[in-house]
Design a protein around this motif. Sequence first.
Motif, mmCIF file in Angstrom:
data_model
loop_
_atom_site.group_PDB
_atom_site.id
_atom_site.type_symbol
_atom_site.label_atom_id
_atom_site.label_comp_id
_atom_site.label_asym_id
_atom_site.label_seq_id
_atom_site.Cartn_x
_atom_site.Cartn_y
_atom_site.Cartn_z
ATOM 1 N N THR A 12 0.859 -1.179 0.000
ATOM 2 C CA THR A 12 0.000 0.000 0.000
ATOM 3 C C THR A 12 0.899 1.234 0.000
ATOM 4 N N ASP A 15 0.437 5.115 -0.410
ATOM 5 C CA ASP A 15 -0.697 6.038 -0.383
ATOM 6 C C ASP A 15 -0.687 7.057 -1.521
ATOM 7 N N ARG A 21 2.945 -0.806 4.386
ATOM 8 C CA ARG A 21 2.212 0.410 4.010
ATOM 9 C C ARG A 21 3.160 1.598 4.116
ATOM 10 N N GLY A 65 3.274 5.760 3.705
ATOM 11 C CA GLY A 65 2.429 6.938 3.652
ATOM 12 C C GLY A 65 2.882 7.952 2.617
#
Length: 226
Positions: free
Chosen positions: A92, A94, A113, A115
Amino acid sequence: AFLHGGLGSAAACLACAFPFLASVYALCSSALLGLCVGVRRVSGVTFTGEHALRGPEAAVWALCGLLQSATPTPFIGGTIFMCWWWRALGATVDAPESTYLDAAPPIEADQVRVGARAAVADGALLFPHVVDHGRMRFRRVRVGSGAVCVGPRTLAQAGAVVSDGAAVTPLTLIVKQEVLTPHVVWSGSLATRLCGRADPGEGEVGGGGWQGSGASAAVGGKSHAL
Protein backbone atom coordinates in the motif's frame (compact mmCIF):
# COMPACT_ATOMS: atom_id res chain seq x y z
CA ALA A 1 40.94 13.18 -32.79
CA PHE A 2 40.76 9.40 -33.15
CA LEU A 3 39.76 9.04 -29.49
CA HIS A 4 37.08 11.70 -29.81
CA GLY A 5 35.79 10.10 -32.99
CA GLY A 6 35.63 6.69 -31.34
CA LEU A 7 33.74 8.07 -28.35
CA GLY A 8 31.33 9.88 -30.63
CA SER A 9 30.65 6.70 -32.61
CA ALA A 10 30.09 4.71 -29.41
CA ALA A 11 27.67 7.35 -28.09
CA ALA A 12 25.76 7.32 -31.37
CA CYS A 13 25.51 3.52 -31.35
CA LEU A 14 24.32 3.57 -27.74
CA ALA A 15 21.68 6.19 -28.56
CA CYS A 16 20.42 4.05 -31.44
CA ALA A 17 20.37 0.90 -29.29
CA PHE A 18 18.71 2.55 -26.28
CA PRO A 19 15.08 1.99 -27.40
CA PHE A 20 15.81 -1.68 -28.02
CA LEU A 21 17.59 -2.12 -24.68
CA ALA A 22 14.78 -0.30 -22.85
CA SER A 23 12.22 -2.58 -24.49
CA VAL A 24 14.15 -5.70 -23.50
CA TYR A 25 14.46 -4.39 -19.93
CA ALA A 26 10.75 -3.63 -19.70
CA LEU A 27 9.80 -7.02 -21.16
CA CYS A 28 12.07 -9.03 -18.86
CA SER A 29 11.09 -7.05 -15.77
CA SER A 30 7.38 -7.39 -16.55
CA ALA A 31 7.78 -11.13 -17.10
CA LEU A 32 9.50 -11.59 -13.74
CA LEU A 33 6.91 -9.44 -11.99
CA GLY A 34 4.11 -11.41 -13.63
CA LEU A 35 5.72 -14.69 -12.58
CA CYS A 36 6.04 -13.53 -8.99
CA VAL A 37 2.44 -12.36 -8.79
CA GLY A 38 1.26 -15.47 -10.64
CA VAL A 39 3.04 -17.82 -8.21
CA ARG A 40 1.31 -16.07 -5.29
CA ARG A 41 -2.13 -16.24 -6.90
CA VAL A 42 -1.90 -19.81 -8.20
CA SER A 43 -0.55 -21.17 -4.92
CA GLY A 44 -3.11 -19.28 -2.86
CA VAL A 45 -0.46 -18.59 -0.23
CA THR A 46 -0.84 -15.43 1.85
CA PHE A 47 2.00 -14.02 3.89
CA THR A 48 -0.06 -13.42 7.00
CA GLY A 49 -0.18 -14.98 10.45
CA GLU A 50 2.44 -17.66 10.99
CA HIS A 51 3.62 -20.72 9.08
CA ALA A 52 5.98 -23.65 9.54
CA LEU A 53 9.48 -23.19 8.16
CA ARG A 54 9.22 -26.40 6.13
CA GLY A 55 5.68 -25.91 4.82
CA PRO A 56 4.45 -24.94 1.33
CA GLU A 57 4.19 -21.29 2.41
CA ALA A 58 7.94 -21.17 3.07
CA ALA A 59 8.61 -22.75 -0.33
CA VAL A 60 6.47 -20.13 -2.12
CA TRP A 61 8.15 -17.39 -0.08
CA ALA A 62 11.60 -18.62 -1.15
CA LEU A 63 10.55 -18.88 -4.82
CA CYS A 64 9.12 -15.35 -4.82
CA GLY A 65 12.33 -14.11 -3.23
CA LEU A 66 14.38 -15.74 -5.98
CA LEU A 67 12.25 -14.16 -8.70
CA GLN A 68 12.37 -10.71 -7.10
CA SER A 69 16.13 -10.86 -6.62
CA ALA A 70 16.52 -11.44 -10.37
CA THR A 71 14.50 -8.32 -11.21
CA PRO A 72 16.67 -5.29 -12.14
CA THR A 73 14.69 -2.81 -10.03
CA PRO A 74 17.72 -0.54 -9.27
CA PHE A 75 17.23 1.06 -12.69
CA ILE A 76 13.84 2.45 -11.64
CA GLY A 77 14.70 3.23 -8.01
CA GLY A 78 13.63 6.67 -6.85
CA THR A 79 11.06 7.08 -9.65
CA ILE A 80 7.29 6.73 -9.67
CA PHE A 81 7.78 3.41 -11.47
CA MET A 82 9.26 1.94 -8.28
CA CYS A 83 6.18 3.04 -6.33
CA TRP A 84 3.93 1.29 -8.82
CA TRP A 85 6.21 -1.75 -8.70
CA TRP A 86 5.66 -1.99 -4.94
CA ARG A 87 1.94 -1.59 -5.53
CA ALA A 88 1.92 -4.37 -8.12
CA LEU A 89 3.41 -6.69 -5.49
CA GLY A 90 0.62 -5.78 -3.08
CA ALA A 91 2.14 -2.96 -1.00
CA THR A 92 0.00 0.00 0.00
CA VAL A 93 1.65 3.20 -1.24
CA ASP A 94 -0.70 6.04 -0.38
CA ALA A 95 0.53 8.64 -2.87
CA PRO A 96 3.01 7.33 -5.49
CA GLU A 97 3.42 10.76 -7.07
CA SER A 98 4.77 12.25 -3.82
CA THR A 99 6.58 9.24 -2.33
CA TYR A 100 10.25 8.34 -2.78
CA LEU A 101 11.03 4.62 -2.89
CA ASP A 102 14.57 3.60 -3.79
CA ALA A 103 14.74 0.36 -1.79
CA ALA A 104 13.92 -3.03 -3.23
CA PRO A 105 10.47 -4.26 -2.13
CA PRO A 106 10.35 -7.07 0.42
CA ILE A 107 8.97 -10.45 -0.56
CA GLU A 108 5.90 -9.80 1.60
CA ALA A 109 5.23 -6.40 0.04
CA ASP A 110 1.51 -6.80 0.78
CA GLN A 111 2.39 -6.46 4.48
CA VAL A 112 3.91 -2.97 3.99
CA ARG A 113 2.21 0.41 4.01
CA VAL A 114 4.06 3.58 3.00
CA GLY A 115 2.43 6.94 3.65
CA ALA A 116 2.34 10.00 1.44
CA ARG A 117 5.57 12.05 1.13
CA ALA A 118 7.56 9.29 2.82
CA ALA A 119 11.08 8.34 1.69
CA VAL A 120 12.62 4.87 1.85
CA ALA A 121 16.19 5.10 0.57
CA ASP A 122 18.30 2.47 -1.15
CA GLY A 123 19.64 -0.07 1.33
CA ALA A 124 16.81 0.37 3.83
CA LEU A 125 15.28 -3.00 4.73
CA LEU A 126 11.63 -3.49 5.64
CA PHE A 127 11.16 -7.05 6.89
CA PRO A 128 7.53 -7.98 7.64
CA HIS A 129 8.62 -11.46 8.72
CA VAL A 130 10.48 -12.85 11.71
CA VAL A 131 11.40 -16.39 12.68
CA ASP A 132 10.49 -17.34 16.24
CA HIS A 133 10.73 -20.85 17.70
CA GLY A 134 10.82 -22.54 14.31
CA ARG A 135 7.84 -20.58 12.93
CA MET A 136 7.81 -17.81 10.34
CA ARG A 137 5.57 -15.00 11.54
CA PHE A 138 4.32 -12.09 9.46
CA ARG A 139 3.35 -8.66 10.81
CA ARG A 140 2.63 -5.42 8.97
CA VAL A 141 5.35 -2.77 8.72
CA ARG A 142 4.20 0.82 8.37
CA VAL A 143 6.14 3.89 7.29
CA GLY A 144 4.05 6.96 8.10
CA SER A 145 3.41 10.11 6.09
CA GLY A 146 6.50 12.29 5.73
CA ALA A 147 8.69 9.68 7.43
CA VAL A 148 12.25 9.04 6.23
CA CYS A 149 14.17 5.74 6.35
CA VAL A 150 17.72 6.45 5.25
CA GLY A 151 19.83 3.49 4.13
CA PRO A 152 22.11 1.69 4.15
CA ARG A 153 21.11 -1.17 6.41
CA THR A 154 18.31 0.54 8.25
CA LEU A 155 16.21 -2.44 9.35
CA ALA A 156 12.56 -2.42 10.40
CA GLN A 157 11.43 -5.80 11.69
CA ALA A 158 7.95 -7.34 11.63
CA GLY A 159 5.28 -5.14 13.20
CA ALA A 160 7.49 -2.03 13.34
CA VAL A 161 5.94 1.39 12.84
CA VAL A 162 7.88 4.47 11.72
CA SER A 163 5.34 7.11 12.71
CA ASP A 164 4.43 10.22 10.72
CA GLY A 165 7.32 12.63 10.28
CA ALA A 166 9.89 10.39 12.02
CA ALA A 167 13.38 9.94 10.54
CA VAL A 168 15.66 6.92 10.87
CA THR A 169 19.41 7.20 10.27
CA PRO A 170 21.60 4.53 8.58
CA LEU A 171 22.44 1.33 10.47
CA THR A 172 19.44 1.71 12.79
CA LEU A 173 17.54 -1.33 14.05
CA ILE A 174 13.80 -1.06 14.72
CA VAL A 175 12.89 -4.25 16.54
CA LYS A 176 9.65 -6.15 15.99
CA GLN A 177 6.46 -4.48 17.19
CA GLU A 178 8.34 -1.24 18.02
CA VAL A 179 6.55 2.06 17.39
CA LEU A 180 8.76 5.11 16.84
CA THR A 181 7.45 8.45 18.13
CA PRO A 182 6.33 10.94 15.44
CA HIS A 183 8.57 13.86 14.39
CA VAL A 184 11.70 12.48 16.07
CA VAL A 185 15.07 11.44 14.61
CA TRP A 186 16.02 7.89 15.62
CA SER A 187 19.46 6.32 15.43
CA GLY A 188 21.43 3.29 16.61
CA SER A 189 20.91 -0.36 17.35
CA LEU A 190 18.56 -0.46 19.16
CA ALA A 191 16.80 2.65 17.84
CA THR A 192 17.31 5.55 20.27
CA ARG A 193 15.85 9.04 20.17
CA LEU A 194 18.42 11.46 18.77
CA CYS A 195 16.56 14.77 18.51
CA GLY A 196 13.32 16.36 17.38
CA ARG A 197 12.43 16.89 13.74
CA ALA A 198 10.41 19.69 12.20
CA ASP A 199 7.04 18.82 10.73
CA PRO A 200 7.55 18.30 6.96
CA GLY A 201 5.81 20.70 4.64
CA GLU A 202 2.78 19.66 2.64
CA GLY A 203 4.62 19.51 -0.67
CA GLU A 204 7.91 18.04 0.55
CA VAL A 205 9.07 14.44 0.18
CA GLY A 206 10.52 13.42 3.53
CA GLY A 207 10.55 17.15 4.38
CA GLY A 208 11.50 18.52 7.76
CA GLY A 209 14.87 19.04 9.34
CA TRP A 210 16.64 19.09 12.68
CA GLN A 211 14.58 20.94 15.22
CA GLY A 212 16.28 24.13 16.30
CA SER A 213 19.89 25.17 16.29
CA GLY A 214 22.07 24.69 19.32
CA ALA A 215 19.34 22.59 20.88
CA SER A 216 19.85 19.59 23.12
CA ALA A 217 18.80 16.03 22.47
CA ALA A 218 18.66 13.10 24.83
CA VAL A 219 20.58 10.08 23.60
CA GLY A 220 20.69 7.08 25.86
CA GLY A 221 19.73 9.26 28.79
CA LYS A 222 22.52 11.82 28.14
CA SER A 223 22.21 15.33 26.76
CA HIS A 224 24.15 16.15 23.62
CA ALA A 225 24.49 19.56 21.99
CA LEU A 226 23.34 19.71 18.39
